[in-house]
Scaffold this motif. Structure first.
Motif, mmCIF file in Angstrom:
data_model
loop_
_atom_site.group_PDB
_atom_site.id
_atom_site.type_symbol
_atom_site.label_atom_id
_atom_site.label_comp_id
_atom_site.label_asym_id
_atom_site.label_seq_id
_atom_site.Cartn_x
_atom_site.Cartn_y
_atom_site.Cartn_z
ATOM 1 N N LEU A 62 39.785 -44.716 28.042
ATOM 2 C CA LEU A 62 40.745 -44.068 27.142
ATOM 3 C C LEU A 62 40.813 -44.757 25.777
ATOM 4 N N SER A 203 47.783 -47.664 30.459
ATOM 5 C CA SER A 203 46.654 -46.907 31.016
ATOM 6 C C SER A 203 45.582 -47.841 31.557
ATOM 7 N N GLN A 245 54.054 -41.626 27.484
ATOM 8 C CA GLN A 245 53.386 -40.662 26.620
ATOM 9 C C GLN A 245 54.304 -39.507 26.235
ATOM 10 N N VAL A 253 47.405 -40.266 24.763
ATOM 11 C CA VAL A 253 46.978 -38.983 25.316
ATOM 12 C C VAL A 253 48.101 -37.987 25.125
ATOM 13 N N GLY A 390 40.254 -37.180 24.533
ATOM 14 C CA GLY A 390 40.225 -36.155 25.575
ATOM 15 C C GLY A 390 39.025 -36.311 26.480
ATOM 16 N N LEU A 393 39.594 -39.169 28.780
ATOM 17 C CA LEU A 393 40.461 -38.797 29.898
ATOM 18 C C LEU A 393 39.673 -38.077 30.989
#
Length: 514
Positions: A62, A203, A245, A253, A390, A393
């Motif tokens: 990430l 994360s 988040q 994210v 993205g 992720l």
């Protein structure tokens, strides 16, 4: 956007980078026995040589995507390739297990940057009409590492020293650096976006703990308290990450991505495919070696039908997707995967290779139908500004899904093997060795000259593999049902820019069409 010719040359460069990562992830498996002897590595050392790579990769996916969005994807990709090449050289000339573990961790860092940024660049280079073909090439390049790793590693170990399995990365990295520098245009996301240090820490901690807990559970069993607590702790930290988040002004994210059914279900269904693929590829090499008596080179050759099926499936899916859409193809692909896995569950210790090659080809065909359209659905929902994080992720979900697939299916396989292996009349030491693995069991049987024990080991392992394939097939069926119910027929266009949200507000759905 770059001219058409340059775009396809750029894709070749990105595919080369992806092939280098895929090859490295499988070539090590054939070198572990040699490392145990030459470096006097213990079982724990061998585990950490593998685990260090996976943990660092999970931790950095990430943040790597975010840094590519902010500082330039081409620049970060070039830097990551240099790191990956230097780490490969460090691995090859490591003089101790500690040095090798550290170098493997550095390899994981390079891979963590390369994987999301190569797929992120695809969303910038190719429009929705060309992206399915580009993704087919990218996915195939990644999958080619599965049979090529054992093939190349087996040949190198037969002719050179163990460090050569790492040096094989260097020419590909050098070619990748030149190709990326020449043909991949620079692209950025939102360069004014602020960092989210709390999101990065949460994360990273959560993904590392979850991945490590799952890996440990595969070694120690799901009833081991330390493994369970580590995995559950990782899940709890990831829950905190999601909560943060929702409140952060500039989140790492943006959770509005999950308001897109294309992104959510494309990412989840590609993870389901990874679960089945990694589980199958965990069992098959052991079957070929422990039951069939193949060496590393022979194992790689016997895995080629997976790639043949994938190539055919991906090519056919690429032609059909404009007419049929992602829903039909992904559903059909998962049904094909399930069919291949269920047929494979009838494999016995004396089954001929023709039967195995047949069901493996069908499973590969299903993978080719599933993976490119699912990835296209997910990546197509990303705006160019956020394609890096993205893509990170998506890769993180696939990484965790693959680790869980290996662990769950490995637990099923090993449990059935240990239950059915007949160790009657053996000493405690020999019985423990037989129960440890089919490879060790076959070695004990050959040392004792006991064909009955060898037959029991082969039958027990095959029974365990069949049970694991049934579980993998059931997961593929569940994925097919979810695809039919929830995956949009066609990817929706990306939200051109997800606006900052007020702290505590929920993401608005980005897509509501079926």
């Amino acid at each position: 956007m770059a001219t058409s010719k340059i775009r396809w040359w750029a894709l070749a460069a990105l595919a080369l980078c992806t092939l280098a990562i895929g090859l490295d992830s499988t070539v090590l498996s054939v070198a572990l026995p040699t490392l145990a002897g030459d470096l006097r590595a213990t079982t724990g050392d061998l585990q950490w040589i593998t685990t260090a790579y996976l943990l660092v990769m999970a931790a950095a996916l990430l943040p790597a995507g975010m840094l590519g969005d902010r500082f330039g994807r081409k620049r970060m990709l070039l830097g990551a390739l240099v790191v990956f090449g230097a780490a490969s050289v460090a691995c090859a000339y490591a003089a101790s297990t500690g040095q090798l573990i550290a170098a493997r961790a550095l390899l994981g860092l390079g891979a963590a940057v390369v994987m999301p940024l190569t797929s992120a660049v695809l969303t910038v280079l190719f429009d929705p009409a060309e992206r399915p073909k580009a993704l087919t090439i990218w996915v195939t390049a990644s999958a080619l590492g599965v049979p090529l790793g054992p093939l190349a590693g087996g040949w190198l170990l037969d002719n050179f020293w163990w460090g050569s399995v790492f040096l094989i990365n260097v020419p590909m990295v050098l070619a990748g650096v030149v190709a990326v520098a020449l043909w991949v245009p620079e692209s950025h996301g939102d360069r004014a976006r602020r960092f989210d240090p709390a999101g990065i820490i949460l994360s990273t901690t959560g993904l590392v703990a979850l991945t490590y807990g799952v890996i440990e559970a595969g070694e120690r069993g799901w009833t081991d308290p330390r493994s369970l607590l580590t995995a559950l702790g990782g899940i709890a930290v990831l829950a905190l990450f999601v909560a943060w988040q929702r409140r952060a002004q500039a989140p790492l994210v943006d959770l509005a991505l999950f308001g897109s059914r294309s992104f959510t279900w494309g990412a989840l269904l590609s993870t389901v495919a990874s679960f089945g693929m990694f589980g199958m590829l965990f069992a098959l090499p052991q079957f070929f070696q422990a039951v069939g008596g193949s060496d590393a080179l022979g194992t790689g050759l016997r895995l080629l039908p997976v790639i043949g099926g994938l190539l055919v499936g991906a090519r056919v899916a690429g032609r059909l997707e404009p007419r049929l859409g992602a829903k039909v193809l992904v559903t059909a692909g998962l049904v094909l995967m399930a069919a291949g896995l269920f047929v494979g569950a009838a494999t016995g210790p004396d089954t001929g290779y023709g039967y195995v090659a047949g069901w493996v080809t069908v499973a590969g065909l299903g993978l080719g139908f599933t993976m490119p359209p699912a990835m296209n659905a997910a990546l197509g929902a990303l705006s160019p500004e956020r394609s890096g994080v993205g893509s990170g992720l998506i890769q993180a979900m696939r990484q965790v899904g693959g680790a869980i697939g290996v662990t769950v299916l490995g637990t099923v396989l090993n449990g059935a093997y240990r239950d059915q292996a007949d160790v009657t009349g053996l000493s405690a030491t020999a019985a423990d060795a037989v129960r440890d693995s089919a490879t060790a069991g076959a070695a004990v049987a050959e040392r004792l000259g006991d064909p009955v024990l060898l037959g029991s080991v082969h039958a027990a392992f095959t029974a365990g593999m069949d049970r694991a394939l049934l579980v993998a097939g059931a997961v593929a069926v569940a994925g097919a049902v979810l695809s039919l119910l929830f995956l949009p027929a066609r990817p929706a266009p990306p939200d051109p820019g997800i606006a900052p949200r007020a702290p505590g507000s929920l993401p608005a759905p980005a897509e509501s069409v079926a």
